[in-house]
Structure formats: structure tokens, C-alpha cells
Enzyme design. Structure first.
Site, PDB file in Angstrom:
ATOM      1  N   ARG A 148       0.829  -1.206   0.000  1.00  0.00           N
ATOM      2  CA  ARG A 148       0.000   0.000   0.000  1.00  0.00           C
ATOM      3  C   ARG A 148       0.864   1.255   0.000  1.00  0.00           C
ATOM      4  O   ARG A 148       0.946   1.971  -0.992  1.00  0.00           O
ATOM      5  CB  ARG A 148      -0.946  -0.023   1.211  1.00  0.00           C
ATOM      6  CG  ARG A 148      -2.091   1.005   1.141  1.00  0.00           C
ATOM      7  CD  ARG A 148      -1.721   2.394   1.618  1.00  0.00           C
ATOM      8  NE  ARG A 148      -1.246   2.433   2.991  1.00  0.00           N
ATOM      9  CZ  ARG A 148      -0.719   3.521   3.549  1.00  0.00           C
ATOM     10  NH1 ARG A 148      -0.583   4.645   2.840  1.00  0.00           N
ATOM     11  NH2 ARG A 148      -0.291   3.506   4.806  1.00  0.00           N
ATOM     12  N   ASP A 149       1.564   1.515   1.074  1.00  0.00           N
ATOM     13  CA  ASP A 149       2.355   2.731   1.197  1.00  0.00           C
ATOM     14  C   ASP A 149       3.506   2.747   0.198  1.00  0.00           C
ATOM     15  O   ASP A 149       3.900   3.808  -0.300  1.00  0.00           O
ATOM     16  CB  ASP A 149       2.899   2.840   2.626  1.00  0.00           C
ATOM     17  CG  ASP A 149       3.494   4.201   2.929  1.00  0.00           C
ATOM     18  OD1 ASP A 149       3.150   5.167   2.240  1.00  0.00           O
ATOM     19  OD2 ASP A 149       4.306   4.291   3.864  1.00  0.00           O
TER      20      ASP A 149
ATOM     21  N   ASN B 242      10.452   3.998   3.081  1.00  0.00           N
ATOM     22  CA  ASN B 242      10.225   3.462   4.416  1.00  0.00           C
ATOM     23  C   ASN B 242      11.409   2.602   4.847  1.00  0.00           C
ATOM     24  O   ASN B 242      12.233   2.183   4.029  1.00  0.00           O
ATOM     25  CB  ASN B 242       8.966   2.578   4.401  1.00  0.00           C
ATOM     26  CG  ASN B 242       7.706   3.357   4.193  1.00  0.00           C
ATOM     27  OD1 ASN B 242       7.292   4.112   5.054  1.00  0.00           O
ATOM     28  ND2 ASN B 242       7.072   3.165   3.043  1.00  0.00           N
TER      29      ASN B 242
ATOM     30  N   HIS C 157      10.888   6.443   8.375  1.00  0.00           N
ATOM     31  CA  HIS C 157      11.518   6.575   7.068  1.00  0.00           C
ATOM     32  C   HIS C 157      13.021   6.744   7.290  1.00  0.00           C
ATOM     33  O   HIS C 157      13.455   7.216   8.339  1.00  0.00           O
ATOM     34  CB  HIS C 157      10.932   7.762   6.308  1.00  0.00           C
ATOM     35  CG  HIS C 157       9.548   7.524   5.804  1.00  0.00           C
ATOM     36  ND1 HIS C 157       9.196   7.687   4.487  1.00  0.00           N
ATOM     37  CD2 HIS C 157       8.424   7.116   6.439  1.00  0.00           C
ATOM     38  CE1 HIS C 157       7.905   7.395   4.323  1.00  0.00           C
ATOM     39  NE2 HIS C 157       7.417   7.052   5.500  1.00  0.00           N
TER      40      HIS C 157
ATOM     41  N   HIS D  26       6.582   3.962  12.783  1.00  0.00           N
ATOM     42  CA  HIS D  26       6.681   3.947  11.324  1.00  0.00           C
ATOM     43  C   HIS D  26       7.772   4.936  10.928  1.00  0.00           C
ATOM     44  O   HIS D  26       7.556   6.154  10.946  1.00  0.00           O
ATOM     45  CB  HIS D  26       5.326   4.360  10.732  1.00  0.00           C
ATOM     46  CG  HIS D  26       5.252   4.314   9.245  1.00  0.00           C
ATOM     47  ND1 HIS D  26       4.348   3.538   8.571  1.00  0.00           N
ATOM     48  CD2 HIS D  26       5.967   4.959   8.285  1.00  0.00           C
ATOM     49  CE1 HIS D  26       4.495   3.696   7.271  1.00  0.00           C
ATOM     50  NE2 HIS D  26       5.470   4.573   7.075  1.00  0.00           N
TER      51      HIS D  26
ATOM     52  N   CYS E 152       6.668   9.707   0.422  1.00  0.00           N
ATOM     53  CA  CYS E 152       5.503  10.512   0.783  1.00  0.00           C
ATOM     54  C   CYS E 152       5.273  11.540  -0.309  1.00  0.00           C
ATOM     55  O   CYS E 152       6.108  12.419  -0.519  1.00  0.00           O
ATOM     56  CB  CYS E 152       5.690  11.221   2.128  1.00  0.00           C
ATOM     57  SG  CYS E 152       4.276  12.246   2.568  1.00  0.00           S
TER      58      CYS E 152
END
Length: 332
Positions: free
Chosen positions: A20-21, A280, A240, A238, A271
Site C-alpha cells: 500500500r504505502d 520506508n 523513514h 513507522h 511521501c
């Protein structure tokens, strides 16, 4: 060699966000069949939580416009292993309706700790975005769904600079109070350092001091305790890796009792509203560290690495994960 360190959890659940991300930030639109195979391969590698897609308006995120077509292709995963979790991101009540129609059992909403990012990402103030999430969370919980609350810009914002822990905690407590069963604290542009991570977790859990593992008393119905604390068991992180601090920050979170860590296979993702953000934390890099610390993840690193190599081939570029590159080089 696995060498356990004192004060760390025995097991960590990895919340895999690559499908997803990761894919939502790719320039190319990945075919639905490839996405389905990606999720299957991730589950086969031992990842028990794989965030599958997002039910956002297609014009907002065209890379995930096929959510309704993708989810039926994943139905066999739940049938084969009911413990496999396939959460999806929903932005509003319409997105929730679409997800419910397809039998989704776990959702996530995506909020911001700062006003600037809330306007850039949601075209709303922080207060307005929380008001938008409230009926979504209430309906989802009524339907028996688990609800994750993502909170972005928890450590730094490209427009506002450093973000005070108290500011983040105030928004996080509101998400938790409205019924989110888990909160993911995001370092969206990758500027955090371990001291900031510790400070924010202590602010949220009411903990403090070396070796503390958090945990204010939880109020009735999953609400914050009387002291405003959120139990550390309800928190995830979460990170990065923009400045190479993601693993160090993860270790700091583990030392404070966090046992859920978000990561993306092969380091996919970024992002779209914060151009300075790189990918990530790579799941393979995380697994290498955790296994080296004697922490169980249930993940087969070789199968996961092979999956990321395969996906990198689909995308036409090498994986940015250091562990993937090291393992691939070793095999050549």
C-alpha cells in the site's frame, strides 16, 4: 549470530506496508495481478500483517484505483490462514462503505500531527480531519473491525520544523479516545533521532527514565487512562530512512516496550506530499536486526528478500534495501 540484549521484547509483529504505502508512491501503476502476487508472496514469507491497499478516490491515488478488483484476489489468504491480517486504508465514510462491501475486517485512517501537513494531505485542519474520522471509526468498531490510526509528522514537518512531543500526544490521544485500536507514530520525512523517539513515547505512555517500558492505566472501553496515558501495547512506529536513522529509532522504540513496527519490503515508499522523504524502513533490514537480537518475527528472510528482488524487477529498478543487496551479492 543471534545475541539477545536485555530489556527488549521476545517477539515483534511487523506491519508490512509495501503493497500500500510502497506502491502508492511509484510513478508507474502496477498491474492488479502483480499486486496480488506481491501480497501472496509477502504472506508466504511469514508476514502476518500485510496492508493491502487503500480505498481512496482514484483521482487522488491512481496507483491504488483497483482496490475493489484486488481484494477478491486475496480472499484465499484468509481462507488458508485466518490469522493473516489484510488491513486497508480508508479516508472517509464512503471509503469505509466500499471496504465493508468487500468483506474487509481491518481498516486504517491517516491523520496528521501538524496543521500544515493536514492541509496538504487532507485539505483540512487537524480538528476537521479528526471530525471526519470519528464516524468512520465509530461505524467500523460497531461492525467489529479493528481500526489503526496513522499519525504523520510526529517528529518533524517540512513547513513547521520540529514537532513538540506534547503536540503529537494531544492528537494521538484524540484518535485513541475515538476508538482506534492501534496508533502508528510516523516519522514521515525521516528526521527523527532516538532521543526524540524516547521523548514522544514517554509523553504518550506516561513513562520515563532509563529502561522504562511505558504503560499508564487504560481507561474503560479502550480510552486513555485518567492520566491521559496510552498503553504502549497500543502503539506502533513507522520510520523513514531519509537520514539513515530508522533502525536506531526502531531500537529506541523497542527499548520503550513497543512491539509493532511498520516496514516496507525492499524499502519501497515515500511521501507524495513531503518530497524530502525517502523510502520506508526496509523490512529486510528490520528483520536482519531483529533476528540478530534474538527477537522472533516469524519471517523467512530469504523468501522475503527473494520477493523484494522479484518486485524490483517488476518496477524496473534495484531494491534500495541494504540487506537485499547484501544477500543478493552473497548468492552471486
Amino acid at each position: 549470530m543471534a545475541v539477545p540484549a536485555p530489556g527488549l521484547p521476545r517477539r515483534v509483529r511487523i506491519h508490512e506496508v509495501g503493497a500500500r504505502d510502497g506502491l502508492q508512491n511509484e510513478k508507474a501503476v502496477v498491474p492488479t495481478a502483480v499486486k496480488a502476487e506481491f501480497v501472496h508472496r509477502l504472506a508466504d514469507a511469514g508476514l502476518g500483517t500485510v496492508e493491502a491497499t487503500s480505498f481512496v478516490r482514484p483521482s487522488w491515488v491512481p496507483q491504488l484505483a483497483d482496490a475493489a478488483e484486488l481484494m477478491p484476489l486475496l480472499a484465499d489468504l484468509a481462507e488458508r490462514d485466518p490469522a493473516v491480517r489484510l488491513p486497508v486504508l480508508v479516508p472517509n465514510e464512503r471509503g469505509l462503505e466500499r471496504a465493508l462491501d468487500l468483506g474487509v475486517r481491518e481498516i486504517a485512517v491517516f491523520g496528521s500531527a501538524t496543521e500544515s501537513f493536514a492541509r496538504a494531505n487532507l485539505n483540512r485542519t487537524v480538528a476537521q480531519s479528526l471530525a471526519m474520522f470519528e464516524p468512520v471509526v465509530a461505524r467500523a468498531r460497531k461492525e467489529g473491525l479493528a481500526v489503526r490510526g496513522y499519525l504523520s509528522m510526529c517528529f518533524g514537518d517540512p513547513w513547521e520544523g520540529p514537532v513538540p512531543p506534547g503536540q503529537v500526544a494531544a492528537v494521538a490521544r484524540q484518535l485513541y479516545a475515538m476508538g482506534c485500536t492501534e496508533l502508528s507514530l510516523g516519522d514521515t520525512i525521516g528526521v527523527a533521532t532516538p532521543g526524540q523517539v524516547t521523548a514522544l513515547l514517554d509523553e504518550l505512555t506516561g513513562a520515563g527514565g532509563p529502561g522504562a517500558t511505558g504503560g499508564g492505566a487504560e481507561g474503560p472501553g479502550g480510552r486513555p487512562g485518567a492520566d491521559g496515558a496510552v498503553p504502549v501495547e497500543r502503539l506502533a512506529v513507522h520510520f523513514h530512512d531519509t537520514y539513515g536513522q530508522a533502525l536506531a529509532n526502531t531500537l529506541a522504540a523497542l527499548q520503550r516496550g513497543v512491539t509493532v513496527v511498520d516496514a516496507s519490503a525492499g524499502g519501497l515508499g515515500g511521501c507524495p506530499y513531503a518530497r524530502s522523504a525517502t523510502g520506508n524502513l526496509a523490512t529486510e533490514d528490520l528483520v536482519w536486526m531483529l533476528h540478530g537480537l534474538g527477537i522472533d518475527t516469524g519471517v523467512d528472510l530469504d523468501r522475503l528478500s527473494a520477493t523484494s528482488v522479484w518486485m524490483a524487477e517488476q518496477l524496473g529498478r534495484p531494491s534500495p534495501s541494504r540487506t537485499v543487496r547484501a544477500l543478493t551479492h552473497r548468492e552471486q
